[in-house]
Enzyme design. Structure first.
Site, PDB file in Angstrom:
ATOM      1  N   CYS A 155     -42.599  21.746   5.425  1.00 34.01           N
ATOM      2  CA  CYS A 155     -43.989  21.994   5.041  1.00 34.01           C
ATOM      3  C   CYS A 155     -44.073  23.008   3.895  1.00 34.01           C
ATOM      4  CB  CYS A 155     -44.800  22.380   6.269  1.00 34.01           C
ATOM      5  SG  CYS A 155     -46.564  22.072   6.031  1.00 34.01           S
ATOM      6  N   GLU A 194     -39.997  21.352  14.239  1.00 34.50           N
ATOM      7  CA  GLU A 194     -39.687  22.367  15.259  1.00 34.50           C
ATOM      8  C   GLU A 194     -40.777  22.448  16.319  1.00 34.50           C
ATOM      9  OE1 GLU A 194     -40.954  22.869  12.387  1.00 34.50           O
ATOM     10  OE2 GLU A 194     -42.389  24.524  12.444  1.00 34.50           O
ATOM     11  N   HIS A 203     -43.776  19.491  10.719  1.00 30.52           N
ATOM     12  CA  HIS A 203     -43.134  20.574  11.480  1.00 30.52           C
ATOM     13  C   HIS A 203     -42.256  19.994  12.595  1.00 30.52           C
ATOM     14  CE1 HIS A 203     -45.289  24.361  10.209  1.00 30.52           C
ATOM     15  NE2 HIS A 203     -46.053  23.443   9.644  1.00 30.52           N
TER      16      HIS A 203
END
Ligand code: GLN
Length: 200
Positions: free
Chosen positions: A86, A180, A178
């Site tokens: 990002c 994660e 994202h």
């Protein structure tokens, strides 16, 4: 110089701002050791680096203020395997549209991105993504994400409805979303594999 301990490579996570703690957890679960990067010395002996999501303008300003900007850029340019997500993707990009006037960018990854490209109305959303060579959809979490307007000479590794949202160029990987935050480790595992390859 590799600081690998057995088969667990050491991956730094730039930790000035943004979603770094979640990357740390995902990388550890994917088989790496991690170190938060806040000072120039923290870059020493890393096998790989993550530039997380957050706010690219703030992260750039903090890197400059901490005297990290040139060191991080040169480390990536010098071949340190790097994952940008990002805001991290924006920082790595060669061409940035709708950045702040004084937002420099590393100019390393041959892509053009439009910052906040999905518009203010569609701030955040989730979407099933296609990973190249993997049938199982990847749950993508997008938060004020950039749009990749030109993939240049990079290899597209993730698509959403056919549009590029993840690319790779040599040892640099960049994702508009994202990974994660999705609880799916496949892209972190892929990056750890890339790091291992880069250090052999
Ligand atoms: N819009 C942010 C930027 O310009 C990126 C958002 C994110 O990293 N989730 O940096």
């Amino acid at each position: 110089m590799s600081a690998s301990n057995g088969t667990r490579p050491l991956i730094g996570v730039l930790a000035l701002q943004g979603a770094f703690a979640e990357h740390e957890r995902a990388l550890e679960a994917a088989g790496a050791r991690t170190r938060l990067v806040r000072l120039r010395e923290d870059l020493d002996e890393l096998d790989g680096l993550v530039i997380p999501g957050g706010e690219s303008t703030t992260m750039t300003m903090l890197m400059q203020r901490m005297g990290l900007y040139d060191s991080v850029r040169e480390a990536v340019r010098g071949g340190l395997p790097t994952l940008g997500t990002c805001a991290g993707m924006i920082i790595l990009a060669e061409r940035i549209t709708d950045g702040l006037p004084d937002q420099p960018g590393f100019g390393i990854l041959d892509i053009a991105v439009r910052r906040n490209g999905y518009g203010r109305q569609v701030d955040s959303f989730e979407a099933d993504l296609d990973l190249t060579g993997d049938e199982r959809p990847f749950p993508g979490v997008f938060i004020r994400a950039p749009i990749v307007e030109d993939t240049g000479s990079t290899e597209v590794i993730v698509r959403r409805d056919g549009e590029p949202v993840g690319v790779r160029q040599g040892s640099v990987m960049a994702l508009a979303f994202h990974p994660e935050l999705s609880g799916d480790l496949r892209l972190h595992e892929e990056f750890v594999r890339l790091v291992r390859k880069g250090n052999n």
